[in-house]
Structure formats: C-alpha cells, structure tokens
Design a protein around this motif. Sequence first.
Motif, PDB file in Angstrom:
ATOM      1  N   GLU A 123       0.809  -1.215   0.000  1.00  0.00           N
ATOM      2  CA  GLU A 123       0.000   0.000   0.000  1.00  0.00           C
ATOM      3  C   GLU A 123       0.845   1.269   0.000  1.00  0.00           C
ATOM      4  O   GLU A 123       0.386   2.317  -0.452  1.00  0.00           O
ATOM      5  N   GLU A 124       2.066   1.169   0.515  1.00  0.00           N
ATOM      6  CA  GLU A 124       2.919   2.360   0.568  1.00  0.00           C
ATOM      7  C   GLU A 124       3.299   2.794  -0.843  1.00  0.00           C
ATOM      8  O   GLU A 124       3.564   1.984  -1.714  1.00  0.00           O
ATOM      9  N   SER A 125       3.362   4.057  -1.000  1.00  0.00           N
ATOM     10  CA  SER A 125       3.716   4.608  -2.305  1.00  0.00           C
ATOM     11  C   SER A 125       5.221   4.813  -2.382  1.00  0.00           C
ATOM     12  O   SER A 125       5.861   5.220  -1.424  1.00  0.00           O
ATOM     13  N   ASP A 126       5.766   4.537  -3.547  1.00  0.00           N
ATOM     14  CA  ASP A 126       7.185   4.785  -3.786  1.00  0.00           C
ATOM     15  C   ASP A 126       7.418   6.183  -4.340  1.00  0.00           C
ATOM     16  O   ASP A 126       8.546   6.552  -4.624  1.00  0.00           O
ATOM     17  N   HIS A 127       6.383   6.939  -4.484  1.00  0.00           N
ATOM     18  CA  HIS A 127       6.498   8.264  -5.093  1.00  0.00           C
ATOM     19  C   HIS A 127       6.551   9.338  -4.028  1.00  0.00           C
ATOM     20  O   HIS A 127       5.540   9.900  -3.642  1.00  0.00           O
ATOM     21  N   TYR A 128       7.739   9.596  -3.562  1.00  0.00           N
ATOM     22  CA  TYR A 128       7.941  10.644  -2.558  1.00  0.00           C
ATOM     23  C   TYR A 128       8.598  11.837  -3.233  1.00  0.00           C
ATOM     24  O   TYR A 128       9.609  11.689  -3.915  1.00  0.00           O
ATOM     25  N   PRO A 129       8.030  13.027  -3.042  1.00  0.00           N
ATOM     26  CA  PRO A 129       8.616  14.215  -3.663  1.00  0.00           C
ATOM     27  C   PRO A 129       9.971  14.574  -3.047  1.00  0.00           C
ATOM     28  O   PRO A 129      10.810  15.189  -3.689  1.00  0.00           O
ATOM     29  N   ASP A 130      10.179  14.146  -1.824  1.00  0.00           N
ATOM     30  CA  ASP A 130      11.399  14.498  -1.101  1.00  0.00           C
ATOM     31  C   ASP A 130      12.317  13.276  -1.030  1.00  0.00           C
ATOM     32  O   ASP A 130      11.876  12.189  -0.666  1.00  0.00           O
ATOM     33  N   GLN A 131      13.590  13.458  -1.352  1.00  0.00           N
ATOM     34  CA  GLN A 131      14.541  12.339  -1.313  1.00  0.00           C
ATOM     35  C   GLN A 131      14.704  11.790   0.105  1.00  0.00           C
ATOM     36  O   GLN A 131      14.907  10.598   0.289  1.00  0.00           O
ATOM     37  N   THR A 132      14.614  12.662   1.096  1.00  0.00           N
ATOM     38  CA  THR A 132      14.733  12.215   2.482  1.00  0.00           C
ATOM     39  C   THR A 132      13.580  11.290   2.838  1.00  0.00           C
ATOM     40  O   THR A 132      13.792  10.231   3.450  1.00  0.00           O
ATOM     41  N   ASP A 133      12.357  11.660   2.444  1.00  0.00           N
ATOM     42  CA  ASP A 133      11.201  10.801   2.703  1.00  0.00           C
ATOM     43  C   ASP A 133      11.369   9.451   2.014  1.00  0.00           C
ATOM     44  O   ASP A 133      11.039   8.404   2.578  1.00  0.00           O
ATOM     45  N   HIS A 134      11.871   9.476   0.797  1.00  0.00           N
ATOM     46  CA  HIS A 134      12.087   8.241   0.044  1.00  0.00           C
ATOM     47  C   HIS A 134      13.130   7.364   0.759  1.00  0.00           C
ATOM     48  O   HIS A 134      12.939   6.154   0.896  1.00  0.00           O
ATOM     49  N   ALA A 135      14.220   7.978   1.223  1.00  0.00           N
ATOM     50  CA  ALA A 135      15.274   7.235   1.912  1.00  0.00           C
ATOM     51  C   ALA A 135      14.750   6.629   3.207  1.00  0.00           C
ATOM     52  O   ALA A 135      15.065   5.480   3.541  1.00  0.00           O
ATOM     53  N   ILE A 136      13.949   7.386   3.938  1.00  0.00           N
ATOM     54  CA  ILE A 136      13.369   6.880   5.182  1.00  0.00           C
ATOM     55  C   ILE A 136      12.453   5.695   4.886  1.00  0.00           C
ATOM     56  O   ILE A 136      12.476   4.675   5.586  1.00  0.00           O
ATOM     57  N   SER A 137      11.666   5.810   3.829  1.00  0.00           N
ATOM     58  CA  SER A 137      10.771   4.725   3.440  1.00  0.00           C
ATOM     59  C   SER A 137      11.571   3.471   3.069  1.00  0.00           C
ATOM     60  O   SER A 137      11.217   2.358   3.475  1.00  0.00           O
ATOM     61  N   GLU A 138      12.643   3.643   2.320  1.00  0.00           N
ATOM     62  CA  GLU A 138      13.481   2.506   1.914  1.00  0.00           C
ATOM     63  C   GLU A 138      14.129   1.844   3.125  1.00  0.00           C
ATOM     64  O   GLU A 138      14.211   0.618   3.192  1.00  0.00           O
ATOM     65  N   ALA A 139      14.579   2.651   4.076  1.00  0.00           N
ATOM     66  CA  ALA A 139      15.182   2.094   5.290  1.00  0.00           C
ATOM     67  C   ALA A 139      14.139   1.284   6.065  1.00  0.00           C
ATOM     68  O   ALA A 139      14.437   0.199   6.582  1.00  0.00           O
ATOM     69  N   GLY A 140      12.932   1.802   6.131  1.00  0.00           N
ATOM     70  CA  GLY A 140      11.852   1.082   6.800  1.00  0.00           C
ATOM     71  C   GLY A 140      11.536  -0.231   6.115  1.00  0.00           C
ATOM     72  O   GLY A 140      11.312  -1.250   6.772  1.00  0.00           O
ATOM     73  N   ARG A 141      11.534  -0.211   4.793  1.00  0.00           N
ATOM     74  CA  ARG A 141      11.299  -1.447   4.033  1.00  0.00           C
ATOM     75  C   ARG A 141      12.385  -2.476   4.309  1.00  0.00           C
ATOM     76  O   ARG A 141      12.104  -3.663   4.457  1.00  0.00           O
ATOM     77  N   ALA A 142      13.627  -2.012   4.369  1.00  0.00           N
ATOM     78  CA  ALA A 142      14.739  -2.928   4.629  1.00  0.00           C
ATOM     79  C   ALA A 142      14.582  -3.584   6.005  1.00  0.00           C
ATOM     80  O   ALA A 142      14.803  -4.792   6.159  1.00  0.00           O
ATOM     81  N   VAL A 143      14.183  -2.797   6.990  1.00  0.00           N
ATOM     82  CA  VAL A 143      13.958  -3.340   8.334  1.00  0.00           C
ATOM     83  C   VAL A 143      12.824  -4.364   8.292  1.00  0.00           C
ATOM     84  O   VAL A 143      12.935  -5.454   8.864  1.00  0.00           O
ATOM     85  N   ASP A 144      11.735  -4.017   7.613  1.00  0.00           N
ATOM     86  CA  ASP A 144      10.601  -4.942   7.500  1.00  0.00           C
ATOM     87  C   ASP A 144      11.016  -6.249   6.825  1.00  0.00           C
ATOM     88  O   ASP A 144      10.619  -7.338   7.258  1.00  0.00           O
ATOM     89  N   LEU A 145      11.806  -6.160   5.782  1.00  0.00           N
ATOM     90  CA  LEU A 145      12.225  -7.360   5.056  1.00  0.00           C
ATOM     91  C   LEU A 145      13.157  -8.227   5.904  1.00  0.00           C
ATOM     92  O   LEU A 145      13.062  -9.457   5.865  1.00  0.00           O
TER      93      LEU A 145
END
Length: 136
Positions: A48-70
Amino acid sequence: MTDQSMYRPTDGEPFMNEAQRQYFRDKLLSWRDEILLEAKETIQRLQEESDHYPDQTDHAISEAGRAVDLRARDRQRKLIAKIDAALQRIEDGTYGYCARTGEQIGLKRLEARPIATLSVEAQEWHERQEKSYRSG
C-alpha cells in the motif's frame, strides 16, 4: 486446539505425556499463526505504501523502513521453519528431548522457548564452543 488457560504442564506428571504434547502443539501453532498474521499485515502495508515521494529524504526513510521490515520477515521465515520442525518432533516423539544428549530439556525451558532443541547445559556448551571457535 485445547484451552491452554485450563492446563499447564507440571513436573509431577510423566514427561511429554499426551496432555503436554497437546499443550506445546497448541502453543506452537498459536505462535505460528501470530507470525503469519504479522507477515501478512507487513506485506499489505508494503504494497500500500507509495514509492512516489517528492522528497529524497522521505524516500530514503521509506526505503530504510522497508529494509527493516524485510529483515524482520526473513527472521520470521526462519522462526516458522523452527516451529514447523518442533511440531514435527512432537509428532515423531522426540520433542522435549535434547538433540545432543537425549535427556529431557525441561518444562521451564520449553515454556520459555518452545522451539528449543538443546537442554540448558548442552546449549551453554554449544555457546562456549562457538565462542572459543570465534576467538581462536
């Protein structure tokens, strides 16, 4: 499943009798169901999470969260394999007995760690061996 709140294994009864096997079977199945539900919820959230973040920081935070989840899901996958192995040991009659010595693991240890395959003594020996191997 039996009602776990009504029965608790005790040292005063034969070790790994049918009631104890059923108690630990139910405990393991319940734990497995919880893990599978958490994994399903994680997958849904990631989809459900979107990969379309206007801010690179938001995108990086999302990716870090995904890595933790995985990583957590990978640990859960390994835990499910250990739970399945414990359930198989219940079926083949080896559950509750140390894989190294054949002695009883003990109800307190199984209650705390139902997937245990070694007695406390054998586990401590194993950890000492690993430590000396790593340091030597």
